[in-house]
Design a protein around this motif. Structure first.
Motif, PDB file in Angstrom:
ATOM      1  N   LEU A   1     -10.487   3.282   8.854  1.00  0.00           N
ATOM      2  CA  LEU A   1     -11.111   4.179   7.889  1.00  0.00           C
ATOM      3  C   LEU A   1     -12.320   3.526   7.231  1.00  0.00           C
ATOM      4  CD1 LEU A   1      -7.840   5.569   6.261  1.00  0.00           C
ATOM      5  CD2 LEU A   1      -9.494   6.915   7.562  1.00  0.00           C
ATOM      6  N   GLY A   2     -12.217   2.217   6.967  1.00  0.00           N
ATOM      7  CA  GLY A   2     -13.343   1.519   6.354  1.00  0.00           C
ATOM      8  C   GLY A   2     -14.579   1.555   7.226  1.00  0.00           C
ATOM      9  N   HIS A   3     -14.410   1.322   8.522  1.00  0.00           N
ATOM     10  CA  HIS A   3     -15.553   1.397   9.436  1.00  0.00           C
ATOM     11  C   HIS A   3     -16.132   2.818   9.476  1.00  0.00           C
ATOM     12  CE1 HIS A   3     -15.246  -2.664  10.773  1.00  0.00           C
ATOM     13  NE2 HIS A   3     -14.089  -2.521  11.390  1.00  0.00           N
ATOM     14  N   ALA A   4     -15.257   3.809   9.468  1.00  0.00           N
ATOM     15  CA  ALA A   4     -15.731   5.197   9.501  1.00  0.00           C
ATOM     16  C   ALA A   4     -16.479   5.545   8.215  1.00  0.00           C
ATOM     17  CB  ALA A   4     -14.556   6.143   9.710  1.00  0.00           C
ATOM     18  N   VAL A   5     -15.932   5.127   7.063  1.00  0.00           N
ATOM     19  CA  VAL A   5     -16.581   5.411   5.779  1.00  0.00           C
ATOM     20  C   VAL A   5     -17.992   4.848   5.752  1.00  0.00           C
ATOM     21  CG1 VAL A   5     -16.571   4.803   3.329  1.00  0.00           C
ATOM     22  CG2 VAL A   5     -14.484   5.633   4.394  1.00  0.00           C
TER      23      VAL A   5
ATOM     24  N   LEU B   1     -13.124   8.451   3.055  1.00  0.00           N
ATOM     25  CA  LEU B   1     -12.925   7.745   1.790  1.00  0.00           C
ATOM     26  C   LEU B   1     -11.675   8.225   1.074  1.00  0.00           C
ATOM     27  CD1 LEU B   1     -14.060   5.721  -0.283  1.00  0.00           C
ATOM     28  CD2 LEU B   1     -15.358   7.620  -1.284  1.00  0.00           C
ATOM     29  N   THR B   2     -11.341   9.495   1.232  1.00  0.00           N
ATOM     30  CA  THR B   2     -10.150  10.050   0.584  1.00  0.00           C
ATOM     31  C   THR B   2      -8.889   9.329   1.031  1.00  0.00           C
ATOM     32  OG1 THR B   2     -11.207  12.219   0.399  1.00  0.00           O
ATOM     33  CG2 THR B   2      -8.803  12.158   0.275  1.00  0.00           C
ATOM     34  N   LEU B   3      -8.837   8.909   2.292  1.00  0.00           N
ATOM     35  CA  LEU B   3      -7.645   8.247   2.830  1.00  0.00           C
ATOM     36  C   LEU B   3      -7.728   6.730   2.792  1.00  0.00           C
ATOM     37  CD1 LEU B   3      -7.082  10.483   6.000  1.00  0.00           C
ATOM     38  CD2 LEU B   3      -5.974  10.699   3.772  1.00  0.00           C
ATOM     39  N   LEU B   4      -8.884   6.185   2.419  1.00  0.00           N
ATOM     40  CA  LEU B   4      -9.135   4.756   2.570  1.00  0.00           C
ATOM     41  C   LEU B   4      -8.166   3.879   1.789  1.00  0.00           C
ATOM     42  CD1 LEU B   4     -11.034   2.540   3.710  1.00  0.00           C
ATOM     43  CD2 LEU B   4     -12.408   2.813   1.627  1.00  0.00           C
ATOM     44  N   PHE B   5      -7.769   4.280   0.590  1.00  0.00           N
ATOM     45  CA  PHE B   5      -6.981   3.411  -0.278  1.00  0.00           C
ATOM     46  C   PHE B   5      -5.477   3.599  -0.128  1.00  0.00           C
ATOM     47  CE2 PHE B   5     -11.125   3.487  -2.331  1.00  0.00           C
ATOM     48  CZ  PHE B   5     -11.304   2.152  -2.638  1.00  0.00           C
ATOM     49  N   PHE B   6      -5.035   4.626   0.563  1.00  0.00           N
ATOM     50  CA  PHE B   6      -3.592   4.818   0.754  1.00  0.00           C
ATOM     51  C   PHE B   6      -2.933   3.639   1.471  1.00  0.00           C
ATOM     52  CE2 PHE B   6      -4.604   9.319  -0.046  1.00  0.00           C
ATOM     53  CZ  PHE B   6      -3.562   9.666  -0.896  1.00  0.00           C
ATOM     54  N   PRO B   7      -3.517   3.095   2.556  1.00  0.00           N
ATOM     55  CA  PRO B   7      -2.831   2.009   3.275  1.00  0.00           C
ATOM     56  C   PRO B   7      -2.766   0.693   2.525  1.00  0.00           C
ATOM     57  CG  PRO B   7      -4.451   3.114   4.686  1.00  0.00           C
ATOM     58  CD  PRO B   7      -4.713   3.543   3.295  1.00  0.00           C
ATOM     59  N   VAL B   8      -3.601   0.476   1.495  1.00  0.00           N
ATOM     60  CA  VAL B   8      -3.638  -0.825   0.827  1.00  0.00           C
ATOM     61  C   VAL B   8      -2.877  -0.827  -0.495  1.00  0.00           C
ATOM     62  CG1 VAL B   8      -5.725  -1.680   1.914  1.00  0.00           C
ATOM     63  CG2 VAL B   8      -5.922  -0.214  -0.099  1.00  0.00           C
ATOM     64  N   ALA B   9      -2.183   0.248  -0.812  1.00  0.00           N
ATOM     65  CA  ALA B   9      -1.265   0.251  -1.955  1.00  0.00           C
ATOM     66  C   ALA B   9       0.052  -0.331  -1.456  1.00  0.00           C
ATOM     67  CB  ALA B   9      -1.086   1.668  -2.495  1.00  0.00           C
ATOM     68  N   ARG B  10       0.273  -1.625  -1.676  1.00  0.00           N
ATOM     69  CA  ARG B  10       1.366  -2.346  -1.021  1.00  0.00           C
ATOM     70  C   ARG B  10       2.743  -1.805  -1.387  1.00  0.00           C
ATOM     71  NH1 ARG B  10      -1.157  -8.198  -2.632  1.00  0.00           N
ATOM     72  NH2 ARG B  10      -3.081  -8.016  -1.424  1.00  0.00           N
ATOM     73  N   GLY B  11       2.909  -1.386  -2.628  1.00  0.00           N
ATOM     74  CA  GLY B  11       4.208  -0.861  -3.040  1.00  0.00           C
ATOM     75  C   GLY B  11       4.271   0.644  -2.994  1.00  0.00           C
ATOM     76  N   SER B  12       3.439   1.251  -2.168  1.00  0.00           N
ATOM     77  CA  SER B  12       3.324   2.711  -2.118  1.00  0.00           C
ATOM     78  C   SER B  12       4.598   3.363  -1.598  1.00  0.00           C
ATOM     79  CB  SER B  12       2.138   3.111  -1.239  1.00  0.00           C
ATOM     80  OG  SER B  12       2.137   4.496  -0.975  1.00  0.00           O
ATOM     81  N   ALA B  13       5.055   4.385  -2.314  1.00  0.00           N
ATOM     82  CA  ALA B  13       6.198   5.160  -1.844  1.00  0.00           C
ATOM     83  C   ALA B  13       5.819   6.049  -0.674  1.00  0.00           C
ATOM     84  CB  ALA B  13       6.750   6.011  -2.991  1.00  0.00           C
ATOM     85  N   VAL B  14       4.542   6.438  -0.597  1.00  0.00           N
ATOM     86  CA  VAL B  14       4.095   7.296   0.505  1.00  0.00           C
ATOM     87  C   VAL B  14       4.216   6.551   1.830  1.00  0.00           C
ATOM     88  CG1 VAL B  14       2.162   8.616   1.441  1.00  0.00           C
ATOM     89  CG2 VAL B  14       2.550   8.560  -1.030  1.00  0.00           C
ATOM     90  N   LEU B  15       3.780   5.296   1.862  1.00  0.00           N
ATOM     91  CA  LEU B  15       3.912   4.509   3.085  1.00  0.00           C
ATOM     92  C   LEU B  15       5.369   4.331   3.464  1.00  0.00           C
ATOM     93  CD1 LEU B  15       1.256   1.664   2.577  1.00  0.00           C
ATOM     94  CD2 LEU B  15       1.028   3.765   3.890  1.00  0.00           C
ATOM     95  N   GLN B  16       6.208   4.010   2.473  1.00  0.00           N
ATOM     96  CA  GLN B  16       7.630   3.787   2.742  1.00  0.00           C
ATOM     97  C   GLN B  16       8.294   5.062   3.251  1.00  0.00           C
ATOM     98  OE1 GLN B  16       9.102   0.925   2.621  1.00  0.00           O
ATOM     99  NE2 GLN B  16       8.317  -0.355   0.971  1.00  0.00           N
ATOM    100  N   PHE B  17       7.889   6.203   2.718  1.00  0.00           N
ATOM    101  CA  PHE B  17       8.471   7.476   3.156  1.00  0.00           C
ATOM    102  C   PHE B  17       8.223   7.710   4.640  1.00  0.00           C
ATOM    103  CE2 PHE B  17       7.853  12.006   4.056  1.00  0.00           C
ATOM    104  CZ  PHE B  17       9.096  12.509   3.691  1.00  0.00           C
ATOM    105  N   PHE B  18       7.050   7.344   5.117  1.00  0.00           N
ATOM    106  CA  PHE B  18       6.715   7.528   6.527  1.00  0.00           C
ATOM    107  C   PHE B  18       7.128   6.339   7.389  1.00  0.00           C
ATOM    108  CE2 PHE B  18       3.747  10.555   4.570  1.00  0.00           C
ATOM    109  CZ  PHE B  18       3.988  11.668   5.360  1.00  0.00           C
TER     110      PHE B  18
END
Length: 731
Positions: A214-218, A183-200
């Motif tokens: 992650l959703g299935h695992a949660v 659950l801790t990581l679940l919302f990181f991929p769906v922040a469309r304008g996320s700088a974290v995603l862009q950095f990687f």
């Protein structure tokens, strides 16, 4: 040069700092289930850091909330510096990052092609293995340490509790704790304008699959967690526990509501249901709101600090998208293609300051069809080649898209008609690296050609305006019928001025395969333009061009300011709230403490208010600064829009301009048509690979096509110079 060098050095420093923070953050998750953390580290941290202003959640926020948010802010600064060094979004051939890309090229090749996970690269597989190891490590450590402590002298046995019953109780608890890691990581991929995603180097669309995993695992862990406790209560004759809402401990009722909301959401996420009943999937996905809210009520805000960073960044992103979508945008024209499965290209007015890269995605909402539904579409225009327009291609494949096609095609095309349309985005990669390849092989099936349209237009601009050498481009596209070949018209923009850009320097070869026809058409699809209609619309005066959410310049710095200022305000307010209201009231009343659910509600309310205030302030400040430029642009666009004559005449003049400007003829000469056969992809890729040099292979289309190309690229027939990339939209 000195400034560029210092910026480059600062970026390297930020990268090292981000990696260091993430390693420390990962180490804390590894140590979390151990006795060393629980009995040695945590008590010392609480004794030194806990206070009346933050309580126990102060320690949790410092260890598990602050590091990811720090990474997000540092990523914003990194991306801002990168944009200053490469304003066009392209990497130069001498960039240090290109050398790193070559080193990682082998790891980016597909390692797993078929199976429940789809196409998985070496890098993804490596991180996936490490994440699974973390889950198993946590489960093993929790179970082994707790089960070893169970003996006959345990006070639980004095009440007649059997050993297996105690294990079932503890097992349910540990399954919930491990589910919280997912659950801790679940919302990181769906922040469309996320700088974290862009950095990687990730995009929101490309990261959807991580959210799905992650959703299935949660839900697997949380469902097992709930079942264990229900079975335990049933065996113990304590089913009344299901109705317990404790004042200062875990709330069972809140956990059950959260689980039911999650199960309702989960049931509609499986591919067959999601694709056949998208509306049901879309609406039930909003159950994430009660899922998260009642999860916090269930465990309390202190424990929710583990998952807070990802949800916090998602909340900021979601509210900024909400602000952008409150205004309708200016729809200028629609290019309607005959055949091609009810395909049309919509062109919107945009601010020249809005820059985006190829393969970006724009989300559309048409209130005339549905006020709640949002659908993603590939942006086909180039922000430099068409500075004041943004175009998307829409193919009628579902109820919503077919309804939109009917609405647009049924209008008379007169300039006094307009549509109310809202948008979110565009969202795309922070940079592109097409120029590092000697050859680009782009493979598409049907409407999968749309991401490649934006790439080809970008290469047209690069070769004609920037005078840079572009790679040789081989476009391999499969179509069902000759009528579908009209999709190739979209390779050129609707603007005559943009279409007249020189294509002589673009080394393009198009291999078009018509699979359901064995005989060539009487006329070339490039010269039979009479059926390609262009309709112009007069937007309402209240409609505005698409513009950047946080301004044209320093948008990443604005995002960093929003994240940091809102979180700082949140800390200050909850510190005052806790120190002067929550703790004192509990002491005066003589009760054990302030109600945990009410505390969680107040904290969530403060969190939402801080995010809304900071985001609204930044949005309105940038909107006021760009308002004057938009007014001038609206007048210019209105003056350029056809205002006289019949709609048919507008289309005829435009089509004649296209024919006279010769780009279509250039594309026609570069096109080879093949009837009644499918492309032999293995043969084609191996032939191009034998030519040497770096070859980028991009594929977009049905899952079977992507798997076939991935299998070829990972089969060993191709050398390391064949670099695979799949463009998949999982919505």
């Amino acid at each position: 040069m000195a400034s560029s060098s210092s910026s480059s050095d600062l970026r390297k420093l930020i990268r090292v700092l981000i990696v260091g923070v993430l390693l420390g953050y990962a180490m804390m998750w590894v140590l979390l289930p151990t006795n060393t953390y629980k009995h040695k580290w945590l008590p010392k941290l609480k004794s030194r850091l806990s206070s009346n202003y933050f309580g126990n959640q102060g320690v949790m926020m410092l260890i598990f909330t602050f590091p990811p948010l720090l990474v997000a802010v540092l990523s914003c600064v990194y991306l801002h510096l990168a944009a200053e060094l490469q304003p066009t979004g392209k990497k130069s051939s001498g960039d240090d990052e290109e050398k790193e890309t070559r080193v990682l090229a082998t790891w980016r090749k597909p390692m797993v092609v078929r199976g429940p996970l789809g196409i998985v690269t070496g890098i993804e597989l490596g991180f996936l293995v490490m994440f699974v190891v973390l889950l198993f490590w946590s489960l093993f450590t929790y179970f082994s340490s707790s089960f070893k402590s169970i003996d006959a002298t345990d006070p639980a046995f004095l009440g007649g509790l059997k050993k297996w019953q105690l294990k079932l109780d503890l097992g349910g608890l540990w399954l919930g704790l491990v589910g919280n890691i997912c659950l801790t990581l679940l919302f990181f991929p769906v922040a469309r304008g996320s700088a974290v995603l862009q950095f990687f180097g990730l995009t929101s669309e490309g990261s959807i699959k991580y959210h799905i995993w992650l959703g299935h695992a949660v839900m697997t862990f949380f469902t097992a967690h709930g079942i264990c406790y229900i079975v335990y209560w049933a065996l113990m004759g304590q089913m009344s526990q299901m109705l317990k809402w404790s004042r200062s401990e875990i709330s069972n009722v809140a956990g059950e509501i959260s689980l039911l909301a999650g199960l309702g959401l989960w049931a509609t996420t499986f591919p067959r249901i999601r694709r056949k009943m998208f509306e049901l999937f879309f609406y039930t996905h909003h159950l994430y709101i009660p899922f998260v809210v009642f999860f916090v009520f269930h465990v309390g805000f202190t424990y929710a600090c583990y998952m807070l960073p990802g949800f916090y960044l998602f909340l900021v992103d979601r509210y900024l998208r909400f602000l952008q979508s409150r205004h309708h945008v200016r729809l200028l024209s629609a290019r309607i293609l005959p055949g091609a499965g009810q395909t049309l290209e919509l062109s919107f007015s945009k601010s020249p300051a809005l820059k985006y890269n190829p393969t970006s995605v724009l989300f559309l909402n048409v209130p005339g069809i549905s006020k709640l539904q949002w659908h993603p579409f590939t942006v086909t225009s180039n922000s430099s080649l068409e500075a004041d327009k943004l175009s998307v291609v829409i193919k009628g494949e579902g109820k919503w898209t077919k309804k939109l096609y009917e609405m647009v095609s049924s209008t008379s095309g007169s300039t006094d008609h307009h549509f109310d349309v809202s948008v979110e985005g565009p969202y795309g990669p922070a940079s592109t690296d097409f120029l590092r390849h000697e050859t680009l092989v782009m493979i598409s099936g049907g409407s999968g050609i749309t991401p490649f349209i934006s790439i080809i237009r970008d290469l047209i601009f690069t070769s004609s305006h920037l005078q840079l050498k572009t790679p040789r481009v081989i476009l391999i596209s499969s179509f069902k019928t000759t009528a579908d070949l009209t999709m190739l018209h979209l390779l050129l923009p609707i603007s005559a001025a943009a279409a007249s850009s020189s294509t002589a320097n673009l080394r393009l070869t198009i291999e078009a395969y018509i699979t359901r026809e064995k005989q060539a058409a009487a006329t070339s699809p490039f010269h039979n333009n009479n059926n390609v209609r262009t309709k112009w619309f007069k937007p309402s005066p209240t409609h505005a061009p698409i513009s950047p959410i946080l301004g044209p310049t320093a948008s990443w710095l604005w995002l960093a300011a929003v994240v940091s200022s809102s979180f700082l305000a949140f800390l200050v307010i909850i510190g005052l709230l806790t120190g002067y209201y929550i703790y004192p009231q509990g002491k005066k009343s003589g009760e054990v403490g302030f109600p945990m659910a009410l505390t969680a509600f107040l904290y969530m309310l403060v969190l939402c208010v801080c995010v809304a205030a900071a985001s609204s302030g930044a949005f309105l400040w940038n909107k006021r600064k760009s308002g004057r430029d938009q007014t001038i642009q609206i007048r210019n666009v209105e003056g350029a829009t056809p205002t006289g004559g019949s709609p048919a005449s507008f289309g005829a003049v435009h089509e004649m301009t296209e024919l006279e400007s010769l780009p279509l003829q250039t594309f026609a000469e570069a096109t080879n048509l093949h009837y009644g056969v499918r492309p032999n992809l293995r043969k084609l890729l191996v032939e191009h690979c034998s030519e040497g040099g770096s070859i980028g292979v991009m594929v977009s289309g049905p899952a079977g096509l992507r798997h076939e190309v991935a299998t070829i690229c990972s089969s060993g027939l191709a050398d390391d110079n064949l670099q695979f990339e799949s463009i998949s939209f999982s919505w």
